[in-house]
Design a protein around this motif. Structure first.
Motif, mmCIF file in Angstrom:
data_model
loop_
_atom_site.group_PDB
_atom_site.id
_atom_site.type_symbol
_atom_site.label_atom_id
_atom_site.label_comp_id
_atom_site.label_asym_id
_atom_site.label_seq_id
_atom_site.Cartn_x
_atom_site.Cartn_y
_atom_site.Cartn_z
ATOM 1 N N UNK A 64 0.848 -1.190 0.000
ATOM 2 C CA UNK A 64 0.000 0.000 0.000
ATOM 3 C C UNK A 64 0.883 1.239 0.000
ATOM 4 N N UNK A 65 1.681 1.421 1.051
ATOM 5 C CA UNK A 65 2.495 2.634 1.142
ATOM 6 C C UNK A 65 3.842 2.481 0.433
ATOM 7 N N UNK A 66 4.380 1.282 0.424
ATOM 8 C CA UNK A 66 5.660 1.041 -0.238
ATOM 9 C C UNK A 66 6.883 1.511 0.526
ATOM 10 N N UNK A 67 6.704 1.996 1.768
ATOM 11 C CA UNK A 67 7.850 2.479 2.546
ATOM 12 C C UNK A 67 7.915 1.863 3.938
ATOM 13 N N UNK A 68 7.156 0.814 4.171
ATOM 14 C CA UNK A 68 7.229 0.091 5.433
ATOM 15 C C UNK A 68 6.453 0.686 6.593
ATOM 16 N N UNK A 69 5.572 1.638 6.322
ATOM 17 C CA UNK A 69 4.816 2.267 7.406
ATOM 18 C C UNK A 69 3.491 1.600 7.706
ATOM 19 N N UNK A 70 2.850 1.023 6.692
ATOM 20 C CA UNK A 70 1.467 0.582 6.885
ATOM 21 C C UNK A 70 1.323 -0.892 7.245
ATOM 22 N N UNK A 71 2.287 -1.708 6.967
ATOM 23 C CA UNK A 71 2.275 -3.149 7.273
ATOM 24 C C UNK A 71 1.257 -3.939 6.451
ATOM 25 N N UNK A 72 0.702 -3.383 5.403
ATOM 26 C CA UNK A 72 -0.202 -4.150 4.550
ATOM 27 C C UNK A 72 0.551 -5.193 3.732
ATOM 28 N N UNK A 80 9.340 -17.428 7.554
ATOM 29 C CA UNK A 80 9.312 -16.382 8.581
ATOM 30 C C UNK A 80 8.129 -15.459 8.308
ATOM 31 N N UNK A 81 7.097 -15.492 9.160
ATOM 32 C CA UNK A 81 5.926 -14.639 8.928
ATOM 33 C C UNK A 81 6.225 -13.172 9.235
ATOM 34 N N UNK A 82 5.327 -12.322 8.768
ATOM 35 C CA UNK A 82 5.333 -10.889 9.085
ATOM 36 C C UNK A 82 6.566 -10.145 8.582
ATOM 37 N N UNK A 83 7.030 -10.523 7.406
ATOM 38 C CA UNK A 83 8.140 -9.820 6.769
ATOM 39 C C UNK A 83 7.565 -8.716 5.882
ATOM 40 N N UNK A 84 8.082 -7.509 6.008
ATOM 41 C CA UNK A 84 7.585 -6.393 5.197
ATOM 42 C C UNK A 84 8.176 -6.511 3.787
ATOM 43 N N UNK A 85 7.337 -6.972 2.858
ATOM 44 C CA UNK A 85 7.785 -7.261 1.502
ATOM 45 C C UNK A 85 8.288 -6.024 0.763
ATOM 46 N N UNK A 86 7.814 -4.854 1.133
ATOM 47 C CA UNK A 86 8.259 -3.645 0.441
ATOM 48 C C UNK A 86 9.667 -3.234 0.853
ATOM 49 N N UNK A 87 10.133 -3.712 1.996
ATOM 50 C CA UNK A 87 11.466 -3.353 2.481
ATOM 51 C C UNK A 87 12.490 -4.482 2.344
ATOM 52 N N UNK A 88 12.020 -5.703 2.214
ATOM 53 C CA UNK A 88 12.902 -6.865 2.213
ATOM 54 C C UNK A 88 13.453 -7.127 0.815
ATOM 55 N N UNK A 89 14.780 -7.088 0.647
ATOM 56 C CA UNK A 89 15.343 -7.396 -0.666
ATOM 57 C C UNK A 89 15.080 -8.855 -1.030
ATOM 58 N N UNK A 90 14.675 -9.087 -2.267
ATOM 59 C CA UNK A 90 14.519 -10.455 -2.750
ATOM 60 C C UNK A 90 15.909 -11.064 -2.902
ATOM 61 N N UNK A 91 16.018 -12.336 -2.559
ATOM 62 C CA UNK A 91 17.289 -13.062 -2.657
ATOM 63 C C UNK A 91 17.065 -14.335 -3.473
ATOM 64 N N UNK A 92 18.082 -14.784 -4.190
ATOM 65 C CA UNK A 92 17.930 -16.022 -4.955
ATOM 66 C C UNK A 92 17.425 -17.162 -4.073
ATOM 67 N N UNK A 93 16.411 -17.866 -4.565
ATOM 68 C CA UNK A 93 15.865 -19.009 -3.844
ATOM 69 C C UNK A 93 14.829 -18.686 -2.797
ATOM 70 N N UNK A 94 14.498 -17.405 -2.587
ATOM 71 C CA UNK A 94 13.480 -17.056 -1.595
ATOM 72 C C UNK A 94 12.175 -17.794 -1.888
ATOM 73 N N UNK A 95 11.531 -18.234 -0.815
ATOM 74 C CA UNK A 95 10.234 -18.901 -0.908
ATOM 75 C C UNK A 95 9.229 -18.013 -0.198
#
Length: 109
Positions: A64-72, A80-95
Protein backbone atom coordinates in the motif's frame (compact mmCIF):
# COMPACT_ATOMS: atom_id res chain seq x y z
CA UNK A 1 11.32 11.52 -23.09
CA UNK A 2 9.06 8.77 -21.75
CA UNK A 3 5.87 8.49 -23.70
CA UNK A 4 2.97 6.14 -23.22
CA UNK A 5 3.36 3.39 -25.73
CA UNK A 6 6.66 4.94 -26.79
CA UNK A 7 8.49 1.68 -26.27
CA UNK A 8 11.14 2.97 -23.88
CA UNK A 9 11.03 1.45 -20.43
CA UNK A 10 11.98 3.39 -17.31
CA UNK A 11 15.10 1.17 -17.04
CA UNK A 12 16.10 2.11 -20.58
CA UNK A 13 15.58 5.79 -19.87
CA UNK A 14 18.09 5.75 -17.02
CA UNK A 15 20.37 3.29 -18.83
CA UNK A 16 20.00 0.76 -16.02
CA UNK A 17 21.65 -2.57 -16.64
CA UNK A 18 20.52 -4.93 -13.88
CA UNK A 19 22.44 -8.10 -13.17
CA UNK A 20 21.11 -11.47 -14.25
CA UNK A 21 17.68 -12.53 -13.07
CA UNK A 22 17.36 -15.28 -10.50
CA UNK A 23 14.53 -17.52 -9.33
CA UNK A 24 12.26 -17.07 -6.33
CA UNK A 25 8.87 -18.68 -5.75
CA UNK A 26 5.45 -17.55 -4.63
CA UNK A 27 3.00 -20.17 -3.35
CA UNK A 28 4.96 -22.82 -5.26
CA UNK A 29 5.00 -20.84 -8.52
CA UNK A 30 8.49 -20.06 -9.86
CA UNK A 31 9.13 -16.36 -10.56
CA UNK A 32 12.12 -14.32 -11.60
CA UNK A 33 13.54 -11.38 -9.71
CA UNK A 34 16.27 -8.90 -10.51
CA UNK A 35 19.09 -7.77 -8.27
CA UNK A 36 17.98 -4.81 -6.16
CA UNK A 37 14.26 -5.61 -6.25
CA UNK A 38 12.31 -5.88 -3.05
CA UNK A 39 10.10 -8.91 -2.56
CA UNK A 40 7.08 -6.66 -3.25
CA UNK A 41 8.62 -5.32 -6.48
CA UNK A 42 9.36 -8.83 -7.70
CA UNK A 43 5.80 -9.91 -6.95
CA UNK A 44 4.38 -6.83 -8.68
CA UNK A 45 6.57 -7.48 -11.72
CA UNK A 46 5.04 -10.97 -11.91
CA UNK A 47 1.51 -9.50 -11.79
CA UNK A 48 0.87 -10.54 -8.17
CA UNK A 49 -0.87 -7.76 -6.26
CA UNK A 50 -1.93 -9.53 -3.04
CA UNK A 51 0.06 -11.86 -0.78
CA UNK A 52 -1.64 -11.54 2.58
CA UNK A 53 -5.14 -11.86 3.97
CA UNK A 54 -6.50 -9.86 6.89
CA UNK A 55 -7.03 -11.38 10.34
CA UNK A 56 -10.74 -10.77 10.23
CA UNK A 57 -12.62 -11.34 7.02
CA UNK A 58 -9.72 -12.68 4.96
CA UNK A 59 -9.55 -9.64 2.67
CA UNK A 60 -6.57 -9.65 0.26
CA UNK A 61 -3.71 -7.23 0.89
CA UNK A 62 -0.46 -6.34 -0.83
CA UNK A 63 1.73 -3.26 -0.86
CA UNK A 64 0.00 0.00 0.00
CA UNK A 65 2.50 2.63 1.14
CA UNK A 66 5.66 1.04 -0.24
CA UNK A 67 7.85 2.48 2.55
CA UNK A 68 7.23 0.09 5.43
CA UNK A 69 4.82 2.27 7.41
CA UNK A 70 1.47 0.58 6.89
CA UNK A 71 2.28 -3.15 7.27
CA UNK A 72 -0.20 -4.15 4.55
CA UNK A 73 2.61 -5.88 2.65
CA UNK A 74 3.39 -8.52 5.29
CA UNK A 75 4.36 -11.86 3.78
CA UNK A 76 5.82 -15.14 4.90
CA UNK A 77 9.33 -15.38 3.44
CA UNK A 78 11.41 -18.51 3.95
CA UNK A 79 8.96 -19.67 6.67
CA UNK A 80 9.31 -16.38 8.58
CA UNK A 81 5.93 -14.64 8.93
CA UNK A 82 5.33 -10.89 9.08
CA UNK A 83 8.14 -9.82 6.77
CA UNK A 84 7.58 -6.39 5.20
CA UNK A 85 7.78 -7.26 1.50
CA UNK A 86 8.26 -3.64 0.44
CA UNK A 87 11.47 -3.35 2.48
CA UNK A 88 12.90 -6.86 2.21
CA UNK A 89 15.34 -7.40 -0.67
CA UNK A 90 14.52 -10.46 -2.75
CA UNK A 91 17.29 -13.06 -2.66
CA UNK A 92 17.93 -16.02 -4.96
CA UNK A 93 15.87 -19.01 -3.84
CA UNK A 94 13.48 -17.06 -1.60
CA UNK A 95 10.23 -18.90 -0.91
CA UNK A 96 7.34 -16.50 -0.44
CA UNK A 97 3.94 -17.77 0.65
CA UNK A 98 0.62 -16.04 1.14
CA UNK A 99 0.30 -15.03 4.76
CA UNK A 100 -3.08 -15.70 6.31
CA UNK A 101 -4.14 -13.65 9.33
CA UNK A 102 -1.32 -13.27 11.85
CA UNK A 103 0.97 -15.60 9.93
CA UNK A 104 1.36 -17.87 12.93
CA UNK A 105 -1.32 -20.47 12.10
CA UNK A 106 1.11 -23.06 10.79
CA UNK A 107 3.60 -22.39 13.58
CA UNK A 108 1.37 -23.50 16.45
CA UNK A 109 1.74 -20.15 18.24
Amino acid sequence: MFRRGGGRSPAALVRAVPGPAYEISFDGRPLTALPGQSVAAALWAAGILAWRTTREGGSPRGAFCGIGSCYDCLATVNNRPNQRACLLPARPGDVITTQEGTGHGDLGI
